[in-house]
Design a protein around this motif. Sequence first.
Motif, PDB file in Angstrom:
ATOM      1  N   VAL A  20       0.846  -1.200   0.000  1.00  0.00           N
ATOM      2  CA  VAL A  20       0.000   0.000   0.000  1.00  0.00           C
ATOM      3  C   VAL A  20       0.881   1.249   0.000  1.00  0.00           C
ATOM      4  CG1 VAL A  20      -1.669   1.345   1.347  1.00  0.00           C
ATOM      5  CG2 VAL A  20      -1.980  -1.124   1.095  1.00  0.00           C
ATOM      6  N   LYS A  21       1.919   1.234   0.832  1.00  0.00           N
ATOM      7  CA  LYS A  21       2.817   2.401   0.888  1.00  0.00           C
ATOM      8  C   LYS A  21       3.466   2.652  -0.467  1.00  0.00           C
ATOM      9  CE  LYS A  21       3.962   2.301   5.809  1.00  0.00           C
ATOM     10  NZ  LYS A  21       4.892   1.751   6.812  1.00  0.00           N
ATOM     11  N   LYS A  22       3.793   1.565  -1.156  1.00  0.00           N
ATOM     12  CA  LYS A  22       4.437   1.698  -2.459  1.00  0.00           C
ATOM     13  C   LYS A  22       3.478   2.306  -3.497  1.00  0.00           C
ATOM     14  CE  LYS A  22       7.344  -0.966  -5.397  1.00  0.00           C
ATOM     15  NZ  LYS A  22       7.310  -2.239  -6.055  1.00  0.00           N
ATOM     16  N   ILE A  23       2.257   1.797  -3.504  1.00  0.00           N
ATOM     17  CA  ILE A  23       1.275   2.344  -4.461  1.00  0.00           C
ATOM     18  C   ILE A  23       1.019   3.818  -4.139  1.00  0.00           C
ATOM     19  CG2 ILE A  23      -1.089   2.187  -5.333  1.00  0.00           C
ATOM     20  CD1 ILE A  23      -1.030  -0.818  -4.601  1.00  0.00           C
ATOM     21  N   VAL A  24       0.889   4.112  -2.847  1.00  0.00           N
ATOM     22  CA  VAL A  24       0.636   5.500  -2.444  1.00  0.00           C
ATOM     23  C   VAL A  24       1.785   6.401  -2.900  1.00  0.00           C
ATOM     24  CG1 VAL A  24       0.526   7.033  -0.423  1.00  0.00           C
ATOM     25  CG2 VAL A  24      -0.928   5.001  -0.517  1.00  0.00           C
ATOM     26  N   SER A  25       3.038   5.936  -2.744  1.00  0.00           N
ATOM     27  CA  SER A  25       4.109   6.862  -3.163  1.00  0.00           C
ATOM     28  C   SER A  25       4.142   7.013  -4.672  1.00  0.00           C
ATOM     29  CB  SER A  25       5.480   6.527  -2.567  1.00  0.00           C
ATOM     30  OG  SER A  25       5.758   5.192  -2.711  1.00  0.00           O
ATOM     31  N   THR A  26       3.830   5.948  -5.415  1.00  0.00           N
ATOM     32  CA  THR A  26       3.754   6.106  -6.881  1.00  0.00           C
ATOM     33  C   THR A  26       2.694   7.151  -7.241  1.00  0.00           C
ATOM     34  OG1 THR A  26       4.328   3.781  -7.150  1.00  0.00           O
ATOM     35  CG2 THR A  26       3.362   4.870  -9.065  1.00  0.00           C
ATOM     36  N   LEU A  27       1.549   7.046  -6.590  1.00  0.00           N
ATOM     37  CA  LEU A  27       0.471   8.005  -6.890  1.00  0.00           C
ATOM     38  C   LEU A  27       0.860   9.422  -6.471  1.00  0.00           C
ATOM     39  CD1 LEU A  27      -2.644   5.913  -5.734  1.00  0.00           C
ATOM     40  CD2 LEU A  27      -2.163   6.638  -8.062  1.00  0.00           C
ATOM     41  N   ASN A  28       1.472   9.527  -5.298  1.00  0.00           N
ATOM     42  CA  ASN A  28       1.819  10.865  -4.806  1.00  0.00           C
ATOM     43  C   ASN A  28       2.907  11.538  -5.644  1.00  0.00           C
ATOM     44  OD1 ASN A  28      -0.075  10.713  -2.812  1.00  0.00           O
ATOM     45  ND2 ASN A  28       1.372  10.291  -1.151  1.00  0.00           N
ATOM     46  N   GLU A  29       3.787  10.717  -6.213  1.00  0.00           N
ATOM     47  CA  GLU A  29       4.866  11.306  -7.023  1.00  0.00           C
ATOM     48  C   GLU A  29       4.388  11.719  -8.417  1.00  0.00           C
ATOM     49  OE1 GLU A  29       7.923   8.294  -6.862  1.00  0.00           O
ATOM     50  OE2 GLU A  29       8.098   8.612  -4.693  1.00  0.00           O
ATOM     51  N   ALA A  30       3.271  11.153  -8.833  1.00  0.00           N
ATOM     52  CA  ALA A  30       2.803  11.414 -10.202  1.00  0.00           C
ATOM     53  C   ALA A  30       2.165  12.796 -10.317  1.00  0.00           C
ATOM     54  CB  ALA A  30       1.786  10.363 -10.596  1.00  0.00           C
ATOM     55  N   GLU A  31       2.350  13.381 -11.488  1.00  0.00           N
ATOM     56  CA  GLU A  31       1.637  14.623 -11.761  1.00  0.00           C
ATOM     57  C   GLU A  31       0.383  14.270 -12.516  1.00  0.00           C
ATOM     58  OE1 GLU A  31       3.362  18.148 -13.269  1.00  0.00           O
ATOM     59  OE2 GLU A  31       5.236  17.762 -12.201  1.00  0.00           O
ATOM     60  N   ALA A 235      -4.871  -3.213 -13.072  1.00  0.00           N
ATOM     61  CA  ALA A 235      -3.936  -2.145 -13.462  1.00  0.00           C
ATOM     62  C   ALA A 235      -3.895  -1.005 -12.447  1.00  0.00           C
ATOM     63  CB  ALA A 235      -4.291  -1.606 -14.852  1.00  0.00           C
ATOM     64  N   SER A 236      -4.854  -0.978 -11.511  1.00  0.00           N
ATOM     65  CA  SER A 236      -4.827   0.109 -10.517  1.00  0.00           C
ATOM     66  C   SER A 236      -3.764  -0.144  -9.444  1.00  0.00           C
ATOM     67  CB  SER A 236      -6.194   0.293  -9.851  1.00  0.00           C
ATOM     68  OG  SER A 236      -6.503  -0.771  -8.973  1.00  0.00           O
ATOM     69  N   LEU A 237      -3.198  -1.358  -9.464  1.00  0.00           N
ATOM     70  CA  LEU A 237      -2.125  -1.682  -8.509  1.00  0.00           C
ATOM     71  C   LEU A 237      -0.763  -1.377  -9.107  1.00  0.00           C
ATOM     72  CD1 LEU A 237      -3.605  -5.182  -7.569  1.00  0.00           C
ATOM     73  CD2 LEU A 237      -3.626  -3.159  -6.093  1.00  0.00           C
ATOM     74  N   LYS A 238      -0.769  -0.959 -10.365  1.00  0.00           N
ATOM     75  CA  LYS A 238       0.509  -0.771 -11.072  1.00  0.00           C
ATOM     76  C   LYS A 238       0.692   0.688 -11.493  1.00  0.00           C
ATOM     77  CE  LYS A 238      -0.157  -5.322 -13.161  1.00  0.00           C
ATOM     78  NZ  LYS A 238      -0.648  -5.921 -14.402  1.00  0.00           N
ATOM     79  N   PRO A 239       1.955   1.052 -11.800  1.00  0.00           N
ATOM     80  CA  PRO A 239       2.196   2.449 -12.211  1.00  0.00           C
ATOM     81  C   PRO A 239       1.373   2.872 -13.438  1.00  0.00           C
ATOM     82  CG  PRO A 239       4.266   1.346 -11.696  1.00  0.00           C
ATOM     83  CD  PRO A 239       3.205   0.288 -11.633  1.00  0.00           C
ATOM     84  N   GLU A 240       0.948   1.927 -14.276  1.00  0.00           N
ATOM     85  CA  GLU A 240       0.171   2.323 -15.464  1.00  0.00           C
ATOM     86  C   GLU A 240      -1.174   2.962 -15.093  1.00  0.00           C
ATOM     87  OE1 GLU A 240      -0.529  -2.181 -16.481  1.00  0.00           O
ATOM     88  OE2 GLU A 240      -1.635  -1.006 -17.946  1.00  0.00           O
ATOM     89  N   PHE A 241      -1.580   2.848 -13.824  1.00  0.00           N
ATOM     90  CA  PHE A 241      -2.810   3.523 -13.387  1.00  0.00           C
ATOM     91  C   PHE A 241      -2.713   5.026 -13.676  1.00  0.00           C
ATOM     92  CE2 PHE A 241      -5.658   5.108  -9.828  1.00  0.00           C
ATOM     93  CZ  PHE A 241      -6.839   4.650 -10.380  1.00  0.00           C
ATOM     94  N   ILE A 242      -1.501   5.545 -13.581  1.00  0.00           N
ATOM     95  CA  ILE A 242      -1.295   6.979 -13.856  1.00  0.00           C
ATOM     96  C   ILE A 242      -1.655   7.293 -15.321  1.00  0.00           C
ATOM     97  CG2 ILE A 242       0.420   8.871 -13.845  1.00  0.00           C
ATOM     98  CD1 ILE A 242      -0.070   7.585 -11.051  1.00  0.00           C
ATOM     99  N   ASP A 243      -1.272   6.386 -16.225  1.00  0.00           N
ATOM    100  CA  ASP A 243      -1.611   6.605 -17.644  1.00  0.00           C
ATOM    101  C   ASP A 243      -3.129   6.599 -17.829  1.00  0.00           C
ATOM    102  OD1 ASP A 243       1.106   6.558 -18.253  1.00  0.00           O
ATOM    103  OD2 ASP A 243       1.093   4.366 -18.465  1.00  0.00           O
ATOM    104  N   ILE A 244      -3.778   5.731 -17.068  1.00  0.00           N
ATOM    105  CA  ILE A 244      -5.248   5.653 -17.178  1.00  0.00           C
ATOM    106  C   ILE A 244      -5.875   6.955 -16.656  1.00  0.00           C
ATOM    107  CG2 ILE A 244      -7.298   4.351 -16.474  1.00  0.00           C
ATOM    108  CD1 ILE A 244      -5.438   1.853 -16.266  1.00  0.00           C
ATOM    109  N   ILE A 245      -5.330   7.463 -15.556  1.00  0.00           N
ATOM    110  CA  ILE A 245      -5.837   8.754 -15.037  1.00  0.00           C
ATOM    111  C   ILE A 245      -5.658   9.840 -16.110  1.00  0.00           C
ATOM    112  CG2 ILE A 245      -5.461  10.583 -13.320  1.00  0.00           C
ATOM    113  CD1 ILE A 245      -4.482   8.360 -11.387  1.00  0.00           C
ATOM    114  N   LYS A 246      -4.518   9.791 -16.776  1.00  0.00           N
ATOM    115  CA  LYS A 246      -4.216  10.840 -17.769  1.00  0.00           C
ATOM    116  C   LYS A 246      -5.038  10.694 -19.049  1.00  0.00           C
ATOM    117  CE  LYS A 246       0.397  11.972 -16.151  1.00  0.00           C
ATOM    118  NZ  LYS A 246       1.821  11.672 -16.262  1.00  0.00           N
ATOM    119  N   SER A 247      -5.680   9.544 -19.233  1.00  0.00           N
ATOM    120  CA  SER A 247      -6.474   9.370 -20.460  1.00  0.00           C
ATOM    121  C   SER A 247      -7.667  10.321 -20.478  1.00  0.00           C
ATOM    122  CB  SER A 247      -6.949   7.919 -20.608  1.00  0.00           C
ATOM    123  OG  SER A 247      -7.930   7.607 -19.636  1.00  0.00           O
ATOM    124  N   ALA A 248      -7.910  10.972 -19.346  1.00  0.00           N
ATOM    125  CA  ALA A 248      -8.999  11.955 -19.281  1.00  0.00           C
ATOM    126  C   ALA A 248      -8.709  13.162 -20.154  1.00  0.00           C
ATOM    127  CB  ALA A 248      -9.168  12.423 -17.843  1.00  0.00           C
TER     128      ALA A 248
END
Length: 249
Positions: A20-31, A235-248
């Motif tokens: 969980v901490k790892k996923i949270v830091s990936t999300l927090n670091e992402a723009e 895919a929400s457990l992986k860094p590619e979740f950021i790409d999915i967020i950006k698909s907006a």
Amino acid sequence: MGRKFFVGGNWKCNGTIDEVKKIVSTLNEAEVPSQDVVEVVVSPPFVFLPLAKSSLKPDYQVAAQNCWVKKGGAYTGEISAEMLVNLGVPWVILGHSERRALLNESNEFVGEKVAYALSLGLKVIACIGETLEQRESGSTIAVVSEQTKAIADKVSNWDNVVLAYEPVWAIGTGKVATPAQAQEVHAELRKWLEQNVGAEVAATTRIIYGGSVNGGNCKELAGQPDIDGFLVGGASLKPEFIDIIKSAT
Ligand code: G3P
């Protein structure tokens, strides 16, 4: 009037404190795009909700993956909607097909849960979707309409509802619905809402797609007029979740 893009991450029954901490830091670091553009809601298992909620940056909200159908009390093993409110958890996923299938949650039970959670001020991601058998027998629209009706029968205010269309055959299988398949069902659902609930609700309710969404297929799906976002599992457990967020955008 525009429907704000919505991306949910359903972590299901996965994770350890370290993960969980790892996923949270990936999300927090992402723009990620601002909350005015995309609403991002991640849904860890109950036990990790406080950790996720307290460590995620404000760009992200959290959702529980379920809650009880009425006021808490002598219901061993359940988590009440009141408890979620008490923890400051704003969202809850209800009616996921895994719960419908494995825990026998009926359409009516899901409708009751949605209504109860809404009555306490929670926002609800309400899931519907057909099985492969139902799709192959041509009953997709009948099935999802029936599931939506069971919710509509109990709910009068749709402001805090996001409808998640998740075809069961696409969940965790890598077999994503084609953009045309998903768009067809989303458009039918919007029509159903228009005819049975009202034009305003149909125009403003977000209908999101879930089922094997990943960083590679999200953009094309997001381009469909009636797809207002995603509910993402694996895919929400992986860094590619950021790409999915950006698909907006
Ligand atoms: O709720 C999300 C979901 O059921 C989809 O799962 O792993 O196919 O993205 P997945």
